[in-house]
Design an enzyme around this catalytic site. Structure first.
Site, mmCIF file in Angstrom:
data_model
loop_
_atom_site.group_PDB
_atom_site.id
_atom_site.type_symbol
_atom_site.label_atom_id
_atom_site.label_comp_id
_atom_site.label_asym_id
_atom_site.label_seq_id
_atom_site.Cartn_x
_atom_site.Cartn_y
_atom_site.Cartn_z
ATOM 1 N N GLU A 63 -9.674 1.711 4.849
ATOM 2 C CA GLU A 63 -9.455 2.919 4.012
ATOM 3 C C GLU A 63 -10.818 3.451 3.523
ATOM 4 O O GLU A 63 -11.079 4.663 3.588
ATOM 5 C CB GLU A 63 -8.550 2.502 2.851
ATOM 6 C CG GLU A 63 -8.320 3.504 1.751
ATOM 7 C CD GLU A 63 -7.444 2.874 0.645
ATOM 8 O OE1 GLU A 63 -6.376 2.315 0.948
ATOM 9 O OE2 GLU A 63 -7.847 2.938 -0.546
ATOM 10 N N LYS B 19 -4.139 -6.936 3.667
ATOM 11 C CA LYS B 19 -4.183 -5.778 2.750
ATOM 12 C C LYS B 19 -5.629 -5.473 2.356
ATOM 13 O O LYS B 19 -6.034 -4.314 2.261
ATOM 14 C CB LYS B 19 -3.338 -6.042 1.496
ATOM 15 C CG LYS B 19 -3.464 -4.959 0.415
ATOM 16 C CD LYS B 19 -2.925 -3.631 0.883
ATOM 17 C CE LYS B 19 -3.196 -2.401 0.051
ATOM 18 N NZ LYS B 19 -3.480 -2.383 -1.310
ATOM 19 N N HIS C 46 -7.112 -3.730 5.209
ATOM 20 C CA HIS C 46 -6.544 -2.372 5.188
ATOM 21 C C HIS C 46 -7.366 -1.504 4.241
ATOM 22 O O HIS C 46 -7.758 -0.378 4.568
ATOM 23 C CB HIS C 46 -5.073 -2.430 4.731
ATOM 24 C CG HIS C 46 -4.520 -1.110 4.284
ATOM 25 N ND1 HIS C 46 -4.833 -0.536 3.060
ATOM 26 C CD2 HIS C 46 -3.677 -0.230 4.887
ATOM 27 C CE1 HIS C 46 -4.212 0.618 2.944
ATOM 28 N NE2 HIS C 46 -3.503 0.829 4.039
ATOM 29 N N ASN C 47 -7.644 -2.020 3.056
ATOM 30 C CA ASN C 47 -8.408 -1.229 2.088
ATOM 31 C C ASN C 47 -9.845 -1.005 2.569
ATOM 32 O O ASN C 47 -10.414 0.066 2.341
ATOM 33 C CB ASN C 47 -8.413 -1.915 0.717
ATOM 34 C CG ASN C 47 -7.118 -1.684 -0.036
ATOM 35 O OD1 ASN C 47 -6.097 -1.375 0.562
ATOM 36 N ND2 ASN C 47 -7.142 -1.839 -1.344
ATOM 37 N N SER D 108 0.829 -1.209 0.000
ATOM 38 C CA SER D 108 0.000 0.000 0.000
ATOM 39 C C SER D 108 0.859 1.252 0.000
ATOM 40 O O SER D 108 1.964 1.251 0.515
ATOM 41 C CB SER D 108 -0.906 0.024 1.229
ATOM 42 O OG SER D 108 -1.701 1.198 1.194
HETATM 43 N N1 LIG Z 1 -2.593 1.922 -8.361
HETATM 44 C C1 LIG Z 1 -2.514 1.870 -7.038
HETATM 45 O O1 LIG Z 1 -2.535 2.887 -6.318
HETATM 46 C C2 LIG Z 1 -2.358 0.553 -6.361
HETATM 47 C C3 LIG Z 1 -2.414 -0.641 -7.069
HETATM 48 N N2 LIG Z 1 -2.221 -1.827 -6.454
HETATM 49 C C4 LIG Z 1 -2.260 -3.084 -7.193
HETATM 50 O O2 LIG Z 1 -1.003 -3.239 -7.852
HETATM 51 C C5 LIG Z 1 -1.167 -3.895 -9.116
HETATM 52 C C6 LIG Z 1 -0.626 -2.999 -10.221
HETATM 53 O O3 LIG Z 1 -1.356 -1.799 -10.206
HETATM 54 P P1 LIG Z 1 -1.098 -0.629 -11.270
HETATM 55 O O4 LIG Z 1 0.351 -0.294 -11.288
HETATM 56 O O5 LIG Z 1 -2.086 0.433 -10.939
HETATM 57 O O6 LIG Z 1 -1.363 -1.309 -12.677
HETATM 58 P P2 LIG Z 1 -2.697 -1.900 -13.345
HETATM 59 O O7 LIG Z 1 -3.517 -2.584 -12.312
HETATM 60 O O8 LIG Z 1 -3.326 -0.833 -14.149
HETATM 61 O O9 LIG Z 1 -2.065 -3.022 -14.313
HETATM 62 C C7 LIG Z 1 -1.303 -2.666 -15.449
HETATM 63 C C8 LIG Z 1 -0.159 -3.629 -15.620
HETATM 64 O O10 LIG Z 1 -0.664 -4.973 -15.765
HETATM 65 C C9 LIG Z 1 -0.110 -5.537 -16.957
HETATM 66 N N3 LIG Z 1 -1.024 -6.547 -17.499
HETATM 67 C C10 LIG Z 1 -2.360 -6.459 -17.643
HETATM 68 N N4 LIG Z 1 -2.852 -7.601 -18.145
HETATM 69 C C11 LIG Z 1 -1.798 -8.428 -18.338
HETATM 70 C C12 LIG Z 1 -1.666 -9.753 -18.828
HETATM 71 N N5 LIG Z 1 -2.734 -10.473 -19.213
HETATM 72 N N6 LIG Z 1 -0.425 -10.296 -18.883
HETATM 73 C C13 LIG Z 1 0.659 -9.592 -18.483
HETATM 74 N N7 LIG Z 1 0.585 -8.332 -17.997
HETATM 75 C C14 LIG Z 1 -0.626 -7.762 -17.921
HETATM 76 C C15 LIG Z 1 0.044 -4.357 -17.867
HETATM 77 O O11 LIG Z 1 0.905 -4.656 -18.938
HETATM 78 P P3 LIG Z 1 0.824 -3.812 -20.313
HETATM 79 O O12 LIG Z 1 1.589 -2.562 -20.065
HETATM 80 O O13 LIG Z 1 1.445 -4.692 -21.313
HETATM 81 O O14 LIG Z 1 -0.636 -3.553 -20.589
HETATM 82 C C16 LIG Z 1 0.614 -3.336 -16.899
HETATM 83 O O15 LIG Z 1 1.969 -3.545 -16.649
HETATM 84 C C17 LIG Z 1 -2.660 -4.187 -9.229
HETATM 85 O O16 LIG Z 1 -2.924 -5.480 -8.778
HETATM 86 C C18 LIG Z 1 -3.292 -3.162 -8.299
HETATM 87 O O17 LIG Z 1 -4.536 -3.580 -7.792
HETATM 88 C C19 LIG Z 1 -1.896 -1.887 -5.118
HETATM 89 C C20 LIG Z 1 -1.806 -0.752 -4.375
HETATM 90 C C21 LIG Z 1 -2.068 0.557 -4.918
HETATM 91 O O1 LIG Z 2 -4.826 -0.489 -2.763
HETATM 92 C C1 LIG Z 2 -4.912 0.706 -2.786
HETATM 93 C C2 LIG Z 2 -4.328 1.537 -1.696
HETATM 94 O O2 LIG Z 2 -3.912 0.794 -0.615
HETATM 95 C C3 LIG Z 2 -5.665 1.388 -3.890
HETATM 96 O O3 LIG Z 2 -5.446 2.731 -3.878
HETATM 97 C C4 LIG Z 2 -7.079 0.975 -3.758
HETATM 98 O O4 LIG Z 2 -7.232 -0.188 -4.564
HETATM 99 C C5 LIG Z 2 -8.085 1.943 -4.269
HETATM 100 O O5 LIG Z 2 -9.305 1.276 -4.160
HETATM 101 P P1 LIG Z 2 -10.616 1.749 -4.886
HETATM 102 O O6 LIG Z 2 -10.254 2.019 -6.331
HETATM 103 O O7 LIG Z 2 -11.546 0.598 -4.727
HETATM 104 O O8 LIG Z 2 -11.053 3.003 -4.172
#
Ligand SMILES: NC(=O)C1=CN([C@@H]2O[C@H](COP(=O)(O)OP(=O)(O)OC[C@H]3O[C@@H](n4cnc5c(N)ncnc54)[C@H](OP(=O)(O)O)[C@@H]3O)[C@@H](O)[C@H]2O)C=CC1
Ligand SMILES: O=C(CO)[C@H](O)[C@H](O)COP(=O)(O)O
Length: 486
Positions: free
Chosen positions: A200, A193, A196-197, A139
């Site tokens: 949140e 986690k 945690h969310n 997170s």
């Molecule tokens: N964004 C946030 O604030 C937070 C996110 N997370 C979690 O972290 C993870 C990453 O989040 P985030 O950085 O936002 O990215 P996304 O969840 O938007 O995922 C995008 C990434 O996934 C890859 N991808 C999607 N489909 C496939 C596939 N079938 N095979 C291989 N690669 C694939 C994409 O590759 P390509 O570039 O080729 O499309 C890209 O690198 C997620 O699980 C999310 O829930 C956790 C905490 C906070």
């Molecule tokens: O994991 C997170 C932080 O800890 C992401 O920010 C969270 O997934 C956001 O959730 P949502 O889009 O459901 O508001």
């Protein structure tokens, strides 16, 4: 130092590999590199890898790879790969590809927001193939990923020995303690986690209700409300979410010159972790009313057609607005604090229940410790939660810890005034109201559940217990209404 070499041209030398270089993965990769680790980079589409190297290659020592084979070959043994891709099927696809190229003893870490039951399944299946699988909740969003997130790794204890120092080196630090610790086996990291969310969501909902009251009960504009949140952030409500609330409220819209918050559509979206928390709580039988109300409040806000159709519904006779703004502001502060305590208490109850159900042995004080920094719910408050669970690891409810008990008992009148005033003004406060009802339910001498038991016995012979004798009883409702031992 930048090293943008191809893995095929040199020996395996990366200490960690990151696949999935979107917002989270790219920033965590940079964080590793900035801490002196050599990082192998991989993304399904190579463009993201190249963009990262072009913009931030100077952050440290990276190894550029295109294929999974090249990526795995670039890693020192035992190989450690962090997956940061979309949760669900994409994660399974990446795991399968990696597992085919890795060797027994190697470690796959899933840092995405995976459903903990998926993590349990994946861990068991990879264990059979001799691979260590670590489901790690991470997170902190974009900023945390780069500068220090809170990391919640589950999985085999022995994999933490090879992984812990690496993860701890990039985690946020509070008072010299890293915001990362081994949580427990298989799905425990992703479970905590998820909760945690959920917390949140509850925290954000409560802050939203406070904002709503300032706007509609006291008639404050966004700037004035921002000032209140800024002031609160210097006291016992100090937290990341309160801090960013002030920033969001202060932001002006470039197009209209009005506060940005006034031009954002009031329909909150959700990716699913809050919903998962509530589903899991239902299965575990833990009342997480604060989190559930927050999830439902987002769903209600997003029911745009229904809301448009209902807009003319009568409010009934409304009460007067508060005349003493300073007193009502203090009432809202105390109601927010008390409702927050309830939401956290419920979340920690769910963690205890999940831990017991799956035999994880999660230490709640450790969680409070690693949530003090890096994550979205980071707050001063968590020091108090840590102290409470350190003093009594089996605390029946956080509300009973002396510090929180005192805070709630001294704020209870404010809490009731806020809920009553909001009700009389027709301002929805599902978070404040349900938390107060939970508190009243928890402390009640006698609940109406006795009647529920009587009704259940009446229509379904489901039996009941008596206050004065052990055992189960049934009344012959359709007979002579005498009582029999069940
Ligand atoms: N964004 C946030 O604030 C937070 C996110 N997370 C979690 O972290 C993870 C990453 O989040 P985030 O950085 O936002 O990215 P996304 O969840 O938007 O995922 C995008 C990434 O996934 C890859 N991808 C999607 N489909 C496939 C596939 N079938 N095979 C291989 N690669 C694939 C994409 O590759 P390509 O570039 O080729 O499309 C890209 O690198 C997620 O699980 C999310 O829930 C956790 C905490 C906070
Ligand atoms: O994991 C997170 C932080 O800890 C992401 O920010 C969270 O997934 C956001 O959730 P949502 O889009 O459901 O508001």
């Amino acid at each position: 130092m930048t090293t943008e070499t191809s893995a095929s041209t040199e020996a395996a030398r990366a200490q960690i590999g990151v696949t999935g270089l979107a917002v989270m993965g790219s920033n965590i990769a940079r964080n590793f590199a900035r801490h002196g680790h050599t990082v192998a980079l991989h993304n399904r589409s190579v463009a993201k890898t190249d963009a990262l190297l072009a913009e931030h290659g100077d952050d440290g020592d990276f190894v550029r790879t295109e294929t999974i084979e090249e990526f795995v070959a670039a890693l020192q043994k035992p190989r450690r790969v962090l997956i940061m891709v979309k949760a669900g099927d994409p994660t399974d696809a990446v795991i399968e590809e990696l597992a085919g190229a890795m060797e027994p003893g190697d470690i796959i870490i899933d840092g995405g927001n995976a459903l903990y039951t998926d993590t349990i399944r994946r861990e068991a299946s990879l264990r059979e193939r001799g691979l260590h699988f670590v489901g790690a909740g991470i997170s902190g969003g974009e900023e945390g990923a780069l500068n220090g997130p809170s990391i919640m790794p589950g999985g085999p204890k022995e994999s933490y020995e090879a992984l812990g120092p690496l993860l701890e080196s990039i985690a946020a630090q509070v008072d010299g303690t890293p915001c990362c610790t081994h949580i427990g086996p298989d799905g425990s990291g992703h479970f905590v986690k998820m909760v945690h969310n959920g917390i949140e969501y509850a925290d954000m909902q409560l802050i939203g209700e406070a904002y709503h009251l300032f706007r509609d009960a006291l008639g404050y504009d966004a700037e004035r409300i921002a000032d209140v949140f800024t002031e609160w952030n210097a006291g016992d409500l100090e937290s990341y979410l309160v801090e960013i609330t002030a920033e969001v409220l202060r932001q002006k819209d470039a197009k209209t010159g009005t506060p940005l918050v006034d031009v954002i559509v009031d329909a909150a979206e959700q990716k699913g972790t809050g919903r998962w928390t509530v589903k899991s709580a239902l299965d575990l039988g833990v009342p997480v009313t604060g989190i559930a109300e927050a999830v439902f409040a987002r769903a209600l806000s997003g029911s745009r057609d229904q809301r448009a159709a209902a807009r003319g519904l009568a409010s009934g006779t409304l009460g007067d607005k508060p005349t003493d703004a300073a007193q009502f502001t203090e009432d809202i502060r105390r109601a927010l604090y008390a409702s927050k305590v309830v939401a956290y208490a419920q979340g920690f109850d769910q963690i205890a229940a999940g831990s017991a159900e799956y035999g994880w042995n999660v230490t709640r004080a450790d969680l409070a410790t690693i949530w003090r920094g890096g994550c979205i719910i980071r707050a001063q408050f968590l020091n108090r939660i840590k102290e409470a669970y350190d003093a009594d690891p089996e605390l029946p409810s956080l509300i009973l810890a002396p510090y929180f008990r005192e805070a709630i008992e001294s704020g209870i009148d404010s809490w009731r005034r806020v809920v009553a005033t909001a009700t009389m003004l027709g301002i929805p406060v599902p978070g404040f109201a349900s938390s107060l009802s939970y508190y009243d339910g928890l402390r009640a001498e006698r609940l109406p559940a006795a009647l529920t038991q009587g009704q259940r016995d009446f229509f379904g012979a489901h039996t009941y217990e008596r206050v004065d004798s052990p055992g189960k009883f049934h009344t012959l409702w359709s007979g002579d209404r005498s009582e029999v031992v069940a």
